[in-house]
Structures are given as structure tokens and as C-alpha cells.
Design a protein around this motif. Structure first.
Motif, short mmCIF file in Angstrom:
data_model
loop_
_atom_site.label_atom_id
_atom_site.label_comp_id
_atom_site.label_asym_id
_atom_site.label_seq_id
_atom_site.Cartn_x
_atom_site.Cartn_y
_atom_site.Cartn_z
N LYS A 1 0.85 -1.21 0.00
CA LYS A 1 0.00 0.00 0.00
C LYS A 1 0.88 1.25 0.00
O LYS A 1 0.48 2.28 -0.54
CB LYS A 1 -0.89 0.02 1.24
CG LYS A 1 -1.80 -1.18 1.39
CD LYS A 1 -3.16 -0.89 0.82
CE LYS A 1 -4.14 -1.98 1.17
NZ LYS A 1 -5.17 -2.20 0.15
N VAL B 1 -7.88 6.15 8.24
CA VAL B 1 -7.86 4.78 7.72
C VAL B 1 -6.47 4.19 7.91
O VAL B 1 -5.46 4.79 7.52
CB VAL B 1 -8.25 4.77 6.22
CG1 VAL B 1 -8.36 3.33 5.72
CG2 VAL B 1 -9.57 5.50 6.02
N ASN C 1 -14.61 -5.52 7.61
CA ASN C 1 -14.31 -5.62 6.18
C ASN C 1 -14.07 -7.09 5.82
O ASN C 1 -13.51 -7.86 6.60
CB ASN C 1 -13.05 -4.83 5.85
CG ASN C 1 -13.36 -3.48 5.26
OD1 ASN C 1 -14.43 -3.27 4.67
ND2 ASN C 1 -12.44 -2.56 5.38
P1 AMP Z 1 -8.41 -0.97 0.31
O1 AMP Z 1 -7.97 -2.38 0.46
O2 AMP Z 1 -7.35 0.03 0.40
O3 AMP Z 1 -9.34 -0.75 -0.86
O4 AMP Z 1 -9.43 -0.76 1.51
C1 AMP Z 1 -10.52 -1.62 1.75
C2 AMP Z 1 -11.79 -0.82 1.98
O5 AMP Z 1 -11.57 0.12 3.03
C3 AMP Z 1 -12.19 0.05 0.79
O6 AMP Z 1 -12.95 -0.64 -0.15
C4 AMP Z 1 -13.02 1.10 1.48
O7 AMP Z 1 -14.30 0.62 1.80
C5 AMP Z 1 -12.26 1.33 2.75
N1 AMP Z 1 -11.27 2.42 2.57
C6 AMP Z 1 -9.99 2.31 2.17
N2 AMP Z 1 -9.37 3.50 2.12
C7 AMP Z 1 -10.29 4.40 2.51
C8 AMP Z 1 -10.28 5.82 2.68
N3 AMP Z 1 -9.17 6.55 2.47
N4 AMP Z 1 -11.41 6.41 3.09
C9 AMP Z 1 -12.55 5.70 3.34
N5 AMP Z 1 -12.62 4.37 3.19
C10 AMP Z 1 -11.51 3.71 2.80
#
Ligand code: AMP
Ligand code: GLY
Length: 448
Positions: A101, A140, A223
Motif C-alpha cells: 500500500k 484509515v 471488512n
Molecule cells: P483498500 O484495500 O485500500 O481498498 O481498503 C478496503 C476498503 O476500506 C475500501 O474498499 C473502502 O471501503 C475502505 N477504505 C480504504 N481507504 C479508505 C479511505 N481513504 N477512506 C474511506 N474508506 C476507505
């Protein structure tokens, strides 16, 4: 064309189902018992990269398509390339867009691609707490490495953040993948899974989809890898599509080129449609799961040919047509998912579900013992359907889901519900029009 698919989940079952329609031969390795009736499954350990290349060479596959991210992050594309074997997927370096990330965030910042701003990059619980001291909530917290979609917390308070920090460093729940974190601002809006197939220069867009990441209805609970998805064109109005292409997709492809990272394969942009326009939450170097199970039923082109052309750098002028209407898929998860899913529970009603006209059942965490099906993982089955509109697609999928019985299992009952209501009213959800024209407005609630 003879195609080898790597992976064993619902996404790979959907790929096998679609590719079998046009390819001369389809194998899946390792595959799962549920797809073994329609394609040949071959034993393999996906962590054994040279072993997988040996297999592809031995069966003389014309093309290998990689489903999950782990083999790509391990460098499977590089191994195949060094042996002159054709594989669709990015090399190890470019796969860092998903594998780290922090790598992805630096890439996004370096190339001026809209994304959430960074609060901190931390190597210890102390650093993380310090970085969060004066932050605005939600913030986050993202484990840097691969965590099967479970290494992210949208924290509403220091208390929530603290509990997650404890799991990362004290409990060590994600091992080394969670010993370094990216902390970023929380963004508000609706999410969109925007997936392209690219040969590095040209690309085709997959039909737009929306995942439902939280475990329970109304976006409650932890999640997950994804509990269901839907696809319909109205979630991506043309103006928004153009904005995504000009501010995100093209700059990403250009950034990869400038950084000397060759990329051919599927590239997934997890977007937040904010009041300030679309922003990248994450990159995945593969197709989404369960988005694939929702999207592939809408494919109206030769997917095998598209994959082949992407792998060969020949996507120019390829036209991808999509069936109109909508599609949706519902994940049936085992008791305990996403924490400790219970394996070995009998599954009843599969045949009845398959008899629902229009329903397609993809297996993920199942295994067959004689004539009995049992659970064998967190996400057990994915039931997918296409319809004239989202309401009818969901109706078919849920009718089939209702025929399946697995003690203790659960599924979300609200896949596509709000969007279906919007569609029935004959307009796309407002937030997307606003994002497309960049009209400033108060942040809105996420849709799913
Ligand atoms: P990622 O694996 O980075 O996509 O994160 C998993 C889930 O977390 C995403 O699909 C969003 O629902 C939530 N998420 C990730 N980053 C953010 C952010 N900056 N703001 C709000 N929700 C987030
Ligand atoms: N459905 C989200 C993912 O595949 O990462």
C-alpha cells in the motif's frame, strides 16, 4: 486456444465458465471441486513459481491467466517471461501496486493521481499512535502487505484505531504484512470498482461494478474480501468515465511507463467517488472477487481473445461489447467468516438453486466428499444472475440463494438494494453526476 487459469476461488470459476465458451481447452490449477465438472483441475502449489511454469509448459498452454494477486507479487510473470511462456499479468515490480500500500501511495503521489492524503507511514504501534494524535476522524489504517482484503480499518475514533493497532503489532494477526502501516485520511462517497484490461498502451474497460465489503447488511461489521457485487452501466455515467480515464487511468499507465514498469493484465482501480471527484483507494493487479462473478455474465465478446491480445501487446482496436441491463452476485459465507470460518459443514440445495432460470452458481470454498458437498473456506458459494435491470438480476440471484442451506452460514440481503431503487426511479445516483462535474458539496454517505 488452450488456457490455463491459476487460482481456486469464485473468480476463477467464473473465468473458467466464461472462457470455456470459446476456448479449445481450459484448465484450472488448482481449481476447486465445484468447477471440476466443467473444466479440468490440475494440482499445483501456487507458491511454487517454477513448478507452475513447469506445469504450463508440460500441458502446452497457449496462455496462462492469473486470478489471485499472490503469485504475481511472487514474480510468476517474470518466471514465465524468462521461459518464453505467455502469461497475462504484471511482473513482480509492477505488482507492488497491490503488494504494498505504501508503494502504491508513493506511486499515486509521484504521478499526481488523486488519492487520500497521507497521515503517516509507521513501523511501530508507538509511531502509529503518535501519527493519529492530532488527526481528524475517520482515519484509515492500512497494513502495508497482502491481507486478503482484511488489513484495512476505517477508524471512527482513537479507541477503534487503538484496538486495530494492538491486533497489528501485539497480536501480530497479519504477520509481517501488518508490521508497517499506511495511515490516510478517510474519504466520503460511494465506491466504484473500475477494472481495465491493458496491454500497457491500450486498454478496454470492464463493465463497472460495485462491491459490498462489509460483512453485514447496511455496511455493518468487519471488512471482508467482498460479500456481493453488482454491475450496471448507470453507475458510471459517460462524464464520470471520462474523468476517471483522464485523471486516473491514463496517468497510471503513463506513470508505469515512466517508472519503467511493464504492465499487461487486469488492473483494478478501487475508487471513492468523492465530492471532489474520483480518488484512488487502492490498486489491485488482477480482477476483483466478487466483482468478476457479477461482471463476466455481461461479457459479449471473446474474453479469451481479449486476454491473449493484452498479453501480446495487441489490444489496439479491440472492441469490448457488454450485454445491457444489470447483473448481481451474492456471496454465501461460512459461519465465522471473516475471522475463523467453519469448514466441513454440509451444503444442501445446490441442485435446486442451479435450476432457478438465469442463476449461475460459482464455487469458492467448497469440497466434495462422495456425493456430499461441504464448506471449505470463508466465502463458500457465489450466486450470480443477469437481468433486464438490477432489481430482476438480484431477484433471480436471491431466489437461488434461498434454496441453499448451510448451517450457520450467512449472506447479505441488501446487495444492490439502494442502487436498484435508484435505477427503478430512472436515474443514476446523484453523487456520481456531481463527482463527474466536480461540483463541490458536502460529503455523502457511501452507498454500499
Ligand atoms: P483498500 O484495500 O485500500 O481498498 O481498503 C478496503 C476498503 O476500506 C475500501 O474498499 C473502502 O471501503 C475502505 N477504505 C480504504 N481507504 C479508505 C479511505 N481513504 N477512506 C474511506 N474508506 C476507505
Ligand atoms: N472485491 C475486492 C477485491 O477483489 O479486492
Amino acid at each position: 486456444m488452450k488456457i490455463l487459469i491459476l487460482g481456486s476461488g469464485g473468480r476463477e470459476h467464473a473465468l473458467a465458465w466464461k472462457l470455456a465458451a470459446s476456448a479449445e481447452k481450459v484448465w484450472c490449477a488448482p481449481g476447486n471441486d465445484g468447477m471440476a465438472g466443467s473444466v479440468e483441475c490440475l494440482r499445483v502449489d501456487l507458491k511454487d513459481v517454477p513448478g507452475v511454469a513447469d506445469l504450463a509448459a508440460r500441458i502446452d498452454a497457449d496462455l496462462t491467466i492469473v486470478g489471485p494477486e499472490a503469485p504475481l507479487v511472487l514474480g510468476i510473470a517474470d518466471e514465465f517471461a524468462s521461459r518464453g511462456l505467455v502469461l497475462l499479468g504484471p511482473g513482480k515490480d509492477a505488482a507492488q501496486l497491490e503488494g504494498s500500500k505504501i508503494f502504491a501511495k508513493r506511486f499515486l503521489e509521484r504521478h499526481g493521481i488523486p488519492t487520500a492524503s497521507v497521515i503517516g507511514i509507521c513501523d511501530s504501534a508507538g509511531e502509529a499512535r503518535e501519527a493519529l494524535k492530532s488527526t481528524r476522524w475517520p482515519a484509515v489504517i492500512k497494513a502495508d502487505g497482502l491481507c486478503a482484503g482484511k488489513g484495512v480499518l476505517v477508524a471512527a475514533s482513537m479507541e477503534e484505531a487503538d484496538a486495530f493497532i494492538h491486533r497489528l503489532w501485539d497480536v501480530g494477526e497479519f504477520g509481517d504484512a501488518g508490521k508497517r502501516v499506511l495511515i490516510e485520511e478517510g474519504l466520503a462517497g460511494e465506491e466504484l470498482s473500475y477494472i481495465i484490461l491493458t496491454d500497457g498502451k491500450d486498454f478496454i474497460r470492464m463493465a463497472p461494478a460495485r462491491d459490498h465489503k462489509r460483512a453485514y447488511d447496511n455496511d455493518q461489521g468487519p471488512n471482508t474480501g467482498g460479500m456481493g457485487a453488482y454491475s450496471m452501466d448507470s453507475i458510471l455515467p459517460a462524464a464520470l468515465d471520462e474523468l476517471v480515464v483522464s485523471t486516473i487511468v491514463r496517468p497510471t499507465l503513463e506513470g508505469l511507463r515512466r517508472d519503467g514498469l511493464e504492465y499487461h493484465g487486469f488492473l483494478y482501480f478501487g475508487l471513492m467517488l468523492t465530492a471532489d471527484g474520483p480518488k484512488v483507494l487502492e490498486y489491485n493487479c488482477r480482477l476483483g472477487d466478487p466483482e468478476t462473478e457479477a461482471v463476466l455474465p455481461r461479457v459479449d465478446f471473446d474474453l479469451g481473445e481479449a486476454c491473449w491480445r493484452a498479453a501480446q501487446g495487441e489490444l489496439e482496436d479491440f472492441k469490448a461489447n457488454w450485454l445491457p441491463g444489470a447483473s448481481a452476485c451474492v456471496v454465501i459465507a461460512a459461519q465465522g467468516y471473516p475471522g475463523n470460518p467453519r469448514s466441513g459443514t454440509p451444503i444442501h440445495g445446490l441442485e435446486n438453486a442451479a435450476n432457478v432460470p438465469g442463476a449461475v452458481i460459482f464455487h469458492a470454498g467448497t469440497r466434495r466428499e462422495g456425493t456430499v458437498w461441504k464448506t471449505n473456506g470463508g466465502r463458500v458459494l457465489i450466486v450470480s444472475a443477469r437481468g433486464e435491470n438490477l432489481g430482476s438480476a438480484c431477484g433471480i440471484a436471491y431466489e437461488a440463494v434461498g434454496k441453499i442451506e448451510i448451517e450457520g452460514s450467512f449472506y447479505r440481503r441488501d446487495i444492490g438494494r439502494r442502487a436498484a431503487a435508484g435505477q427503478e426511479a430512472g436515474h443514476a445516483p446523484k453523487v456520481q453526476e456531481q463527482a463527474a462535474t466536480k461540483t463541490a458539496s458536502a460529503p455523502r454517505r457511501r452507498e454500499t
